[in-house]
Write a protein that holds these residues in place. Structure first.
Motif, PDB file in Angstrom:
ATOM      1  N   LEU A 203      30.499  13.080  14.544  1.00  0.00           N
ATOM      2  CA  LEU A 203      29.418  12.117  14.762  1.00  0.00           C
ATOM      3  C   LEU A 203      29.406  11.150  13.583  1.00  0.00           C
ATOM      4  CD1 LEU A 203      26.617  14.665  15.804  1.00  0.00           C
ATOM      5  CD2 LEU A 203      28.208  13.444  17.300  1.00  0.00           C
ATOM      6  N   GLY A 204      29.715   9.879  13.878  1.00  0.00           N
ATOM      7  CA  GLY A 204      29.761   8.888  12.807  1.00  0.00           C
ATOM      8  C   GLY A 204      29.584   7.507  13.415  1.00  0.00           C
ATOM      9  N   GLY A 205      30.239   6.501  12.810  1.00  0.00           N
ATOM     10  CA  GLY A 205      30.212   5.169  13.402  1.00  0.00           C
ATOM     11  C   GLY A 205      30.780   5.212  14.807  1.00  0.00           C
ATOM     12  N   SER A 206      31.703   6.123  14.997  1.00  0.00           N
ATOM     13  CA  SER A 206      32.298   6.412  16.293  1.00  0.00           C
ATOM     14  C   SER A 206      32.152   7.922  16.484  1.00  0.00           C
ATOM     15  CB  SER A 206      33.761   5.998  16.202  1.00  0.00           C
ATOM     16  OG  SER A 206      34.472   6.380  17.319  1.00  0.00           O
ATOM     17  N   ASP A 275      19.704  -2.022  15.033  1.00  0.00           N
ATOM     18  CA  ASP A 275      20.247  -1.202  13.936  1.00  0.00           C
ATOM     19  C   ASP A 275      21.400  -0.353  14.454  1.00  0.00           C
ATOM     20  OD1 ASP A 275      18.584  -1.806  11.688  1.00  0.00           O
ATOM     21  OD2 ASP A 275      16.950  -0.801  12.761  1.00  0.00           O
ATOM     22  N   ASN A 276      22.432  -0.208  13.615  1.00  0.00           N
ATOM     23  CA  ASN A 276      23.518   0.682  14.042  1.00  0.00           C
ATOM     24  C   ASN A 276      23.762   1.807  13.049  1.00  0.00           C
ATOM     25  OD1 ASN A 276      24.887  -0.464  11.952  1.00  0.00           O
ATOM     26  ND2 ASN A 276      26.454  -1.454  13.203  1.00  0.00           N
ATOM     27  N   ASP A 277      23.025   1.809  11.937  1.00  0.00           N
ATOM     28  CA  ASP A 277      23.188   2.901  10.976  1.00  0.00           C
ATOM     29  C   ASP A 277      22.071   3.908  11.229  1.00  0.00           C
ATOM     30  OD1 ASP A 277      22.842   4.487   8.500  1.00  0.00           O
ATOM     31  OD2 ASP A 277      24.407   3.168   7.736  1.00  0.00           O
ATOM     32  N   ILE A 278      22.462   5.161  11.377  1.00  0.00           N
ATOM     33  CA  ILE A 278      21.496   6.193  11.777  1.00  0.00           C
ATOM     34  C   ILE A 278      20.340   6.299  10.765  1.00  0.00           C
ATOM     35  CG2 ILE A 278      22.415   8.281  10.684  1.00  0.00           C
ATOM     36  CD1 ILE A 278      21.712   8.095  14.383  1.00  0.00           C
ATOM     37  N   ARG A 279      20.622   5.995   9.484  1.00  0.00           N
ATOM     38  CA  ARG A 279      19.554   6.086   8.468  1.00  0.00           C
ATOM     39  C   ARG A 279      18.464   5.047   8.737  1.00  0.00           C
ATOM     40  NH1 ARG A 279      24.184   6.179   3.980  1.00  0.00           N
ATOM     41  NH2 ARG A 279      25.051   4.897   5.617  1.00  0.00           N
ATOM     42  N   ASP A 280      18.879   3.819   9.099  1.00  0.00           N
ATOM     43  CA  ASP A 280      17.893   2.771   9.405  1.00  0.00           C
ATOM     44  C   ASP A 280      17.149   3.121  10.693  1.00  0.00           C
ATOM     45  OD1 ASP A 280      18.812   1.393   7.214  1.00  0.00           O
ATOM     46  OD2 ASP A 280      20.366   0.363   8.381  1.00  0.00           O
ATOM     47  N   THR A 323      30.839  17.268  11.890  1.00  0.00           N
ATOM     48  CA  THR A 323      31.658  16.568  10.893  1.00  0.00           C
ATOM     49  C   THR A 323      31.419  15.071  11.003  1.00  0.00           C
ATOM     50  OG1 THR A 323      33.907  16.438   9.965  1.00  0.00           O
ATOM     51  CG2 THR A 323      33.739  16.355  12.359  1.00  0.00           C
ATOM     52  N   ALA A 324      31.954  14.300  10.052  1.00  0.00           N
ATOM     53  CA  ALA A 324      31.862  12.818   9.950  1.00  0.00           C
ATOM     54  C   ALA A 324      30.480  12.401   9.433  1.00  0.00           C
ATOM     55  CB  ALA A 324      32.213  12.138  11.254  1.00  0.00           C
ATOM     56  N   GLY A 325      30.301  11.090   9.228  1.00  0.00           N
ATOM     57  CA  GLY A 325      29.148  10.553   8.495  1.00  0.00           C
ATOM     58  C   GLY A 325      27.810  11.106   8.934  1.00  0.00           C
ATOM     59  N   ILE A 326      27.531  11.095  10.235  1.00  0.00           N
ATOM     60  CA  ILE A 326      26.253  11.612  10.734  1.00  0.00           C
ATOM     61  C   ILE A 326      26.279  13.141  10.758  1.00  0.00           C
ATOM     62  CG2 ILE A 326      24.702  11.671  12.728  1.00  0.00           C
ATOM     63  CD1 ILE A 326      25.699   8.839  13.470  1.00  0.00           C
ATOM     64  N   GLY A 327      27.346  13.706  11.282  1.00  0.00           N
ATOM     65  CA  GLY A 327      27.443  15.156  11.409  1.00  0.00           C
ATOM     66  C   GLY A 327      27.307  15.870  10.076  1.00  0.00           C
ATOM     67  N   GLU A 328      27.874  15.278   9.024  1.00  0.00           N
ATOM     68  CA  GLU A 328      27.847  15.946   7.712  1.00  0.00           C
ATOM     69  C   GLU A 328      26.526  15.770   6.976  1.00  0.00           C
ATOM     70  OE1 GLU A 328      31.175  14.336   5.494  1.00  0.00           O
ATOM     71  OE2 GLU A 328      32.445  14.600   7.263  1.00  0.00           O
ATOM     72  N   ASN A 329      25.819  14.677   7.303  1.00  0.00           N
ATOM     73  CA  ASN A 329      24.691  14.274   6.436  1.00  0.00           C
ATOM     74  C   ASN A 329      23.331  14.243   7.093  1.00  0.00           C
ATOM     75  OD1 ASN A 329      26.130  13.478   3.922  1.00  0.00           O
ATOM     76  ND2 ASN A 329      27.189  12.129   5.360  1.00  0.00           N
ATOM     77  N   ASP A 330      23.257  14.465   8.396  1.00  0.00           N
ATOM     78  CA  ASP A 330      22.011  14.160   9.076  1.00  0.00           C
ATOM     79  C   ASP A 330      21.345  15.387   9.704  1.00  0.00           C
ATOM     80  OD1 ASP A 330      20.024  13.203  10.845  1.00  0.00           O
ATOM     81  OD2 ASP A 330      20.964  11.235  10.697  1.00  0.00           O
ATOM     82  N   PRO A 331      20.400  16.018   8.971  1.00  0.00           N
ATOM     83  CA  PRO A 331      19.747  17.225   9.492  1.00  0.00           C
ATOM     84  C   PRO A 331      18.968  16.964  10.783  1.00  0.00           C
ATOM     85  CG  PRO A 331      19.161  16.848   7.189  1.00  0.00           C
ATOM     86  CD  PRO A 331      19.933  15.658   7.631  1.00  0.00           C
TER      87      PRO A 331
HETATM   88  P1  AMP Z   1      31.774   7.529   9.599  1.00  0.00           P
HETATM   89  O1  AMP Z   1      32.210   6.719  10.784  1.00  0.00           O
HETATM   90  O2  AMP Z   1      32.169   8.957   9.694  1.00  0.00           O
HETATM   91  O3  AMP Z   1      32.139   6.898   8.286  1.00  0.00           O
HETATM   92  O4  AMP Z   1      30.165   7.535   9.648  1.00  0.00           O
HETATM   93  C1  AMP Z   1      29.407   6.374   9.410  1.00  0.00           C
HETATM   94  C2  AMP Z   1      27.963   6.605   9.821  1.00  0.00           C
HETATM   95  O5  AMP Z   1      27.464   7.821   9.256  1.00  0.00           O
HETATM   96  C3  AMP Z   1      27.021   5.522   9.313  1.00  0.00           C
HETATM   97  O6  AMP Z   1      26.939   4.453  10.238  1.00  0.00           O
HETATM   98  C4  AMP Z   1      25.701   6.255   9.219  1.00  0.00           C
HETATM   99  O7  AMP Z   1      25.056   6.164  10.466  1.00  0.00           O
HETATM  100  C5  AMP Z   1      26.088   7.704   8.986  1.00  0.00           C
HETATM  101  N1  AMP Z   1      25.868   8.146   7.605  1.00  0.00           N
HETATM  102  C6  AMP Z   1      26.642   7.916   6.528  1.00  0.00           C
HETATM  103  N2  AMP Z   1      26.107   8.482   5.422  1.00  0.00           N
HETATM  104  C7  AMP Z   1      24.966   9.070   5.811  1.00  0.00           C
HETATM  105  C8  AMP Z   1      23.930   9.816   5.123  1.00  0.00           C
HETATM  106  N3  AMP Z   1      24.020  10.067   3.814  1.00  0.00           N
HETATM  107  N4  AMP Z   1      22.884  10.260   5.861  1.00  0.00           N
HETATM  108  C9  AMP Z   1      22.813  10.014   7.191  1.00  0.00           C
HETATM  109  N5  AMP Z   1      23.750   9.327   7.871  1.00  0.00           N
HETATM  110  C10 AMP Z   1      24.803   8.856   7.202  1.00  0.00           C
END
Ligand code: AMP
Length: 395
Positions: A203-206, A275-280, A323-331
């Motif tokens: 789970l991330g940008g893609s 918004d496309n960033d899960i944090r926003d 795994t990936a940006g959202i999977g690793e960081n988003d509880p």
């Molecule tokens: P990736 O494609 O794996 O690089 O993931 C990118 C996405 O992960 C970003 O668009 C965010 O939505 C999310 N992301 C990155 N860092 C964090 C974080 N520290 N906490 C929550 N979501 C994050």
């Protein structure tokens, strides 16, 4: 042996340099540039950074460059990036407009800059070659199928890393070995019983979900193109094909305009209204914004739908991996996905989930039958290992 893995975007260049020696593997250097305007210069700067950092003395120390290539017509696995392979990638530019063109341009520039260094691509579709036919087939006329209209699946390097690493963490080195050897023997490395069944959520940008049986991918939520499956940051995810013709006719859009909207103004961006960033999105949802909340709900709903499919296909699971940006960081997203699954044997530990950010952790409760793991993505290592195998085979 030193292998450089280059990650190419239309305006970004990121890299990792690995050294393989005496059976060990080591990350020697990583770096990157965003907002690249002059790509040839960015490649020069990358090589200069490797020299400055002491990772290489001269460019001749780089034995090969590997790329996490996406898709090419009639080509799969890890291959030398020759002109015919680049032409086969070009033939599928329309399927991966955000990925294939920058890769082709970047690879040509690397070839010009480092003419004596072999370049290899590990295609993202490679992990699903041994999935059951029914999981890869669209119900289209045979002619369409012959033209390549099928569920190829992507994120292969990421899910392959999860296949191997999750098996190691679950004490199944036999399955880890099968995953490691997959592109060598097609999944015939023997394993013990019982089966090891894992679902991996990238789970991330893609984003995509994959079922893994004994280290081998049994399918992936991404279909013919990286625009399908779960909603992505700006890309649509699954959509009824008849919606396209309907919107083109009723809103007077050209095919190009409609495709651009599906690639750039859809997914989380389209759902949330900007918004496309899960944090926003989460901040706005916490302030009571209904569209932001909906974007989260759709992502979670779609992830669960695919997890449910693979859960049945695999006859239950031993582990669910994020795994990936959202999977690793988003509880919050992990919690939403794991809610109300106690009847399937899955219980999250709320405190472990809350504190797990960007590092390898178990986040399920001790009494959970299904282990829930967070494993940081390591796609570049998978590319480097396959390139090394190609170099070893050629030696
Ligand atoms: P990736 O494609 O794996 O690089 O993931 C990118 C996405 O992960 C970003 O668009 C965010 O939505 C999310 N992301 C990155 N860092 C964090 C974080 N520290 N906490 C929550 N979501 C994050």
């Amino acid at each position: 042996m030193r292998i450089l893995v280059a990650n190419l975007g239309s305006t970004s260049l990121k890299w990792r340099l690995f050294r393989f020696a005496d059976g060990g593997e080591e990350l020697l250097h990583k770096g990157g540039f965003e907002r690249v305007a002059d790509y040839p210069r960015a490649i020069d700067d990358c090589l200069a950074a490797l020299r400055r950092g002491g990772a290489i003395e001269t460019e001749a120390d780089v034995d090969a460059v590997g790329f996490k290539t996406i898709i090419a017509r009639g080509v799969d696995g890890c291959v030398r990036l020759t002109d015919p392979v680049l032409a086969a990638m070009e033939a599928y530019n329309g399927l991966a407009p955000a990925h294939n063109p920058p890769y082709i341009t970047g690879i040509r520039l690397f070839a010009r800059r480092m003419p004596r260094t072999p370049l290899f691509g590990l295609f993202e579709t490679a992990f699903y070659q041994w999935a059951p036919e029914a999981a890869k087939r669209y119900a289209v006329p045979d002619d369409w199928h012959q033209r390549g209209v099928r569920r190829w699946g992507f994120h292969g390097a990421s899910h392959k890393y999860i296949a191997e690493r999750s098996a190691q963490l679950l004490g199944r080195d036999d399955v880890a070995r099968r995953a490691r050897n997959l592109y060598l023997d097609g999944g015939t490395t023997p394993v013990r019983t019982p089966d090891l069944r894992v679902i991996s959520c990238h789970l991330g940008g893609s984003s995509s979900v994959t079922g893994i049986l004994n280290g081998v991918g049994v399918g992936n939520s991404l279909g013919m193109s990286p625009q399908s499956g779960l909603p992505h940051n700006n890309r649509v995810g699954d959509l009824d094909p008849f919606a396209l013709g309907y919107v083109m006719r009723s809103a007077g859009l050209s095919l190009d305009q409609a495709e651009t909207a599906l690639c750039q103004a859809s997914g989380l961006m389209g759902l949330s209204g900007g918004d496309n960033d899960i944090r926003d999105i989460e901040s706005r949802a916490a302030e009571g914004n209904a569209r932001a909340r909906l974007a989260l709900d759709v992502l979670i709903h779609e992830a669960r739908r695919w997890i449910g499919g693979y859960y049945l296909q695999l006859n239950a699971i031993d582990a669910l991996v994020f795994t990936a940006g959202i999977g690793e960081n988003d509880p919050l997203v992990r919690d939403g996905i794991c809610r109300n699954l106690d009847q399937l044997g899955l219980l999250l530990d709320p405190a472990l989930n809350q504190s797990a950010r960007g590092r390898e952790t178990v986040i399920s409760a001790p009494e959970s039958r299904v282990r829930v793991l967070v494993i940081p993505a390591n796609e570049e290592l998978v590319v480097a290992r396959e390139v090394k195998r190609q170099l070893d085979a050629a030696a």
